[in-house]
Design an enzyme around this catalytic site. Structure first.
Site, PDB file in Angstrom:
ATOM      1  N   ASN A  23     -32.093  38.233 -25.682  1.00  0.00           N
ATOM      2  CA  ASN A  23     -31.132  38.821 -24.753  1.00  0.00           C
ATOM      3  C   ASN A  23     -30.905  37.948 -23.520  1.00  0.00           C
ATOM      4  O   ASN A  23     -29.820  37.963 -22.948  1.00  0.00           O
ATOM      5  CB  ASN A  23     -31.575  40.226 -24.348  1.00  0.00           C
ATOM      6  CG  ASN A  23     -31.382  41.216 -25.483  1.00  0.00           C
ATOM      7  OD1 ASN A  23     -30.778  40.884 -26.510  1.00  0.00           O
ATOM      8  ND2 ASN A  23     -31.892  42.425 -25.313  1.00  0.00           N
ATOM      9  N   ARG A  94     -22.019  42.637 -29.763  1.00  0.00           N
ATOM     10  CA  ARG A  94     -21.514  43.225 -28.535  1.00  0.00           C
ATOM     11  C   ARG A  94     -21.690  42.314 -27.311  1.00  0.00           C
ATOM     12  O   ARG A  94     -20.869  42.325 -26.391  1.00  0.00           O
ATOM     13  CB  ARG A  94     -22.311  44.512 -28.345  1.00  0.00           C
ATOM     14  CG  ARG A  94     -21.785  45.443 -27.416  1.00  0.00           C
ATOM     15  CD  ARG A  94     -22.737  46.598 -27.278  1.00  0.00           C
ATOM     16  NE  ARG A  94     -22.829  46.924 -25.869  1.00  0.00           N
ATOM     17  CZ  ARG A  94     -21.881  47.550 -25.211  1.00  0.00           C
ATOM     18  NH1 ARG A  94     -20.801  47.966 -25.827  1.00  0.00           N
ATOM     19  NH2 ARG A  94     -22.005  47.789 -23.928  1.00  0.00           N
ATOM     20  N   PRO A 124     -19.526  51.840 -24.846  1.00  0.00           N
ATOM     21  CA  PRO A 124     -18.266  51.309 -24.313  1.00  0.00           C
ATOM     22  C   PRO A 124     -18.508  50.125 -23.367  1.00  0.00           C
ATOM     23  O   PRO A 124     -19.652  49.818 -23.042  1.00  0.00           O
ATOM     24  CB  PRO A 124     -17.676  52.494 -23.543  1.00  0.00           C
ATOM     25  CG  PRO A 124     -18.843  53.341 -23.194  1.00  0.00           C
ATOM     26  CD  PRO A 124     -19.888  53.123 -24.248  1.00  0.00           C
ATOM     27  N   ASP A 126     -16.598  49.973 -20.418  1.00  0.00           N
ATOM     28  CA  ASP A 126     -15.854  50.359 -19.218  1.00  0.00           C
ATOM     29  C   ASP A 126     -16.496  49.846 -17.925  1.00  0.00           C
ATOM     30  O   ASP A 126     -15.793  49.447 -16.993  1.00  0.00           O
ATOM     31  CB  ASP A 126     -15.692  51.894 -19.167  1.00  0.00           C
ATOM     32  CG  ASP A 126     -17.027  52.626 -19.285  1.00  0.00           C
ATOM     33  OD1 ASP A 126     -17.900  52.149 -20.040  1.00  0.00           O
ATOM     34  OD2 ASP A 126     -17.205  53.661 -18.618  1.00  0.00           O
ATOM     35  N   ASP A 308     -35.582  49.202 -26.366  1.00  0.00           N
ATOM     36  CA  ASP A 308     -35.702  48.266 -27.494  1.00  0.00           C
ATOM     37  C   ASP A 308     -37.113  48.257 -28.103  1.00  0.00           C
ATOM     38  O   ASP A 308     -37.346  47.550 -29.077  1.00  0.00           O
ATOM     39  CB  ASP A 308     -35.333  46.841 -27.042  1.00  0.00           C
ATOM     40  CG  ASP A 308     -33.830  46.678 -26.871  1.00  0.00           C
ATOM     41  OD1 ASP A 308     -33.076  47.596 -27.222  1.00  0.00           O
ATOM     42  OD2 ASP A 308     -33.411  45.610 -26.375  1.00  0.00           O
TER      43      ASP A 308
HETATM   44  C1  UD1 Z   1     -28.695  45.337 -23.381  1.00  0.00           C
HETATM   45  C2  UD1 Z   1     -29.515  44.674 -24.470  1.00  0.00           C
HETATM   46  C3  UD1 Z   1     -30.004  45.714 -25.472  1.00  0.00           C
HETATM   47  C4  UD1 Z   1     -30.743  46.832 -24.748  1.00  0.00           C
HETATM   48  C5  UD1 Z   1     -29.903  47.395 -23.614  1.00  0.00           C
HETATM   49  C6  UD1 Z   1     -30.643  48.418 -22.772  1.00  0.00           C
HETATM   50  C7  UD1 Z   1     -28.491  42.472 -24.626  1.00  0.00           C
HETATM   51  C8  UD1 Z   1     -27.716  41.510 -25.429  1.00  0.00           C
HETATM   52  N1  UD1 Z   1     -28.664  43.694 -25.138  1.00  0.00           N
HETATM   53  O1  UD1 Z   1     -27.559  45.906 -24.006  1.00  0.00           O
HETATM   54  O2  UD1 Z   1     -30.869  45.062 -26.399  1.00  0.00           O
HETATM   55  O3  UD1 Z   1     -31.022  47.867 -25.678  1.00  0.00           O
HETATM   56  O4  UD1 Z   1     -29.478  46.339 -22.734  1.00  0.00           O
HETATM   57  O5  UD1 Z   1     -31.812  47.866 -22.270  1.00  0.00           O
HETATM   58  O6  UD1 Z   1     -29.000  42.142 -23.568  1.00  0.00           O
HETATM   59  N2  UD1 Z   1     -22.645  51.656 -21.071  1.00  0.00           N
HETATM   60  C9  UD1 Z   1     -21.445  52.257 -20.775  1.00  0.00           C
HETATM   61  N3  UD1 Z   1     -20.401  51.457 -20.384  1.00  0.00           N
HETATM   62  C10 UD1 Z   1     -20.539  50.103 -20.253  1.00  0.00           C
HETATM   63  C11 UD1 Z   1     -21.773  49.505 -20.553  1.00  0.00           C
HETATM   64  C12 UD1 Z   1     -22.817  50.304 -20.953  1.00  0.00           C
HETATM   65  O7  UD1 Z   1     -21.301  53.473 -20.880  1.00  0.00           O
HETATM   66  O8  UD1 Z   1     -19.568  49.437 -19.900  1.00  0.00           O
HETATM   67  C13 UD1 Z   1     -23.787  52.500 -21.489  1.00  0.00           C
HETATM   68  C14 UD1 Z   1     -24.310  52.158 -22.882  1.00  0.00           C
HETATM   69  O9  UD1 Z   1     -23.582  52.819 -23.882  1.00  0.00           O
HETATM   70  C15 UD1 Z   1     -25.748  52.629 -22.777  1.00  0.00           C
HETATM   71  C16 UD1 Z   1     -26.105  52.332 -21.321  1.00  0.00           C
HETATM   72  O10 UD1 Z   1     -24.873  52.198 -20.639  1.00  0.00           O
HETATM   73  O11 UD1 Z   1     -25.819  54.010 -23.007  1.00  0.00           O
HETATM   74  C17 UD1 Z   1     -26.930  51.079 -21.086  1.00  0.00           C
HETATM   75  O12 UD1 Z   1     -26.346  50.001 -21.788  1.00  0.00           O
HETATM   76  P1  UD1 Z   1     -26.462  48.501 -21.282  1.00  0.00           P
HETATM   77  O13 UD1 Z   1     -27.599  48.372 -20.336  1.00  0.00           O
HETATM   78  O14 UD1 Z   1     -25.122  48.048 -20.841  1.00  0.00           O
HETATM   79  O15 UD1 Z   1     -26.842  47.762 -22.636  1.00  0.00           O
HETATM   80  P2  UD1 Z   1     -26.322  46.362 -23.131  1.00  0.00           P
HETATM   81  O16 UD1 Z   1     -26.151  45.436 -21.988  1.00  0.00           O
HETATM   82  O17 UD1 Z   1     -25.205  46.545 -24.082  1.00  0.00           O
END
Ligand code: UD1
Length: 422
Positions: A23, A94, A124, A126, A308
């Site tokens: 990551n 993603r 998402p 957003d 994770d």
């Molecule tokens: C990263 C990690 C993933 C880990 C996650 C949480 C990478 C490549 N992946 O994923 O392995 O499981 O952090 O520790 O680093 N959300 C929204 N809108 C957004 C962005 C996120 O609603 O624009 C929500 C997601 O659906 C989730 C939460 O926020 O429920 C946290 O997600 P996020 O921390 O953004 O995870 P990733 O960065 O995708």
């Protein structure tokens, strides 16, 4: 599609080297788009997700060379030749959305496909888009693509996230390095991968303060230079292999392991009856007796218990004495491993975001299916402790995040084989 066969055969003894973090590497690689000078990443993991990011960056005009058997990545982005991140690549991973901030910051425009659905929930983007808007970008969603523009360049601003997002924090942190003026990121993620990114960006000339806390301040600069940076240790790979001796018995040293990367996880292992000692080379893990105690776990953003590692922890708790309650608070649909573990004799009741695990004496080998990256490795861990053979199919999920899983586990005495279907 390859298959992995695991047969439980008692205690594991030896050492497992831990790779650089997938990551972290996936966010460090797009940082190349911020500068026309070369970026060299050492301690890179050899994974299919890294190859996907390589393909994406190459499609945008960057040059990416894999040196020293993939452990070193030499990236260079003299100019961004194409500003469109295509659906065919983005849908595979993603983390592709992380090219948005750097392209927008460097050239004032970017088109990035929306990542689409994902096995562990809606996920998402957003927050990424709102954060770019806070720096003056105009966003339009058309035909499944985000069209982002900042004609006069991004301008520093206040970005206040409604809740913690690792990816959105990384994206806006990169974008803010080249924005005009000061950006304050509030409710920023504090994960070690964010700190690692900030360290690398600082070597490139960025002015950043507060990484590792919930408020990061970035003073934009005109230009970033090249740098060489070692990717931080993979705390998820570390935690995963720490569970192997916890589940099977024995004593395993995780080379390169650092307790500060997995503090909350170590606390839960301790509660469950597993000892973690710091050594000169990393961490030594050994359970205190044949019995694992039931513990309750709730996933949280860092420094809490990582989502994770939830699936892998569940594999341990399947044979604990008593009832454990696991609460998944980051993703809404992240218990797909539960029905597979149930096929191996586990007793798990899932209600919404809560899984109640009643420990059984022994799991039994069974044919099971990997559904996502962390779920698939939890099935392998369960298989290591089960009676008889476990056949894990769809292991391509594993290749996204674990290099040489079979070799690493064989090295400590596990009975595990990978068979190619041809
Ligand atoms: C990263 C990690 C993933 C880990 C996650 C949480 C990478 C490549 N992946 O994923 O392995 O499981 O952090 O520790 O680093 N959300 C929204 N809108 C957004 C962005 C996120 O609603 O624009 C929500 C997601 O659906 C989730 C939460 O926020 O429920 C946290 O997600 P996020 O921390 O953004 O995870 P990733 O960065 O995708």
């Amino acid at each position: 599609m390859d298959t992995i066969f695991v047969t439980g055969n008692g205690p594991l003894i030896g050492q497992i080297p831990i790779a650089g973090a997938k990551n972290a590497c996936l966010t460090l690689m797009p940082a190349t788009l911020l500068s026309d000078e070369p970026l060299t990443l050492t301690n890179a993991p050899r994974l299919s997700d890294i190859r996907t990011m390589t393909a994406l960056l190459t499609s945008l005009g960057a040059e990416v060379s894999s040196l020293q058997d993939g452990k070193v990545l030499a990236l260079s982005s003299h100019a961004i030749g194409n500003h469109t991140a295509d659906y065919d690549i983005v849908r595979k991973m993603r983390a592709s959305i992380l090219v948005l901030g750097p392209m927008l910051a460097r050239d004032g425009h970017a088109i990035v496909s929306l990542p689409g659905g994902c096995a562990i929930g809606a996920r998402p983007v957003d927050l990424h888009l709102r954060a770019m808007e806070a720096l003056g970008a105009e966003m339009e969603l058309r035909d499944g693509y985000v069209h982002a523009k900042a004609p006069g360049g991004l301008k520093g601003g206040i970005v206040e996230f409604p809740f913690v997002s690792v990816g959105a924090t990384e994206n806006i942190l990169m974008a803010a390095t080249l924005a005009k003026g000061t950006t304050v990121i509030k409710r920023a993620a504090r994960e070690p991968e964010i700190v690692d990114l900030a360290h690398c960006l600082r070597k490139m000339g960025a002015q950043i303060e507060g990484e590792g806390t919930d408020t990061i301040t970035v003073q934009g600069v005109d230009k970033l230079r090249g740098a060489t940076h070692p990717v931080v240790t993979d705390r998820i790979e570390l935690g995963t292999y720490m569970l192997a001796p916890a589940i099977c018995g024995g004593e395993v040293e995780l080379l390169g392991g650092r307790r500060d990367l997995v503090g909350a996880f170590c606390d839960k292992l301790d509660e469950a009856g597993v000892d973690v000692q710091e050594t000169d080379n990393g961490l030594m893990v050994k359970r205190r007796s044949d019995h694992i105690k039931a513990v309750d776990v709730a996933t949280e953003p860092y420094p809490g218990f990582p989502t994770d590692l939830q699936a892998q922890m569940m594999a341990l708790l399947c044979t604990a004495d008593g009832v454990s309650v696991l609460e998944e608070k980051i993703f809404e649909n992240r218990f797909m491993h539960a029905p597979e573990l149930t096929r191996m004799g586990a007793q798990i009741d899932v209600q919404g975001g809560t899984a109640t695990v009643t420990g059984v004496k022994k799991l039994k080998g069974a044919p099971v299916m990997a559904t996502d990256l962390r779920a698939s490795v939890s099935l392998i861990l369960a298989g290591l402790a089960a009676e008889g053979a476990t056949k894990v199919s769809r292991v391509y999920h594993l290749d996204r995040g674990y290099e040489h899983v079979v070799g690493k586990l064989k090295g400590v005495g596990a009975n595990i084989e990978r068979v190619s279907d041809q």
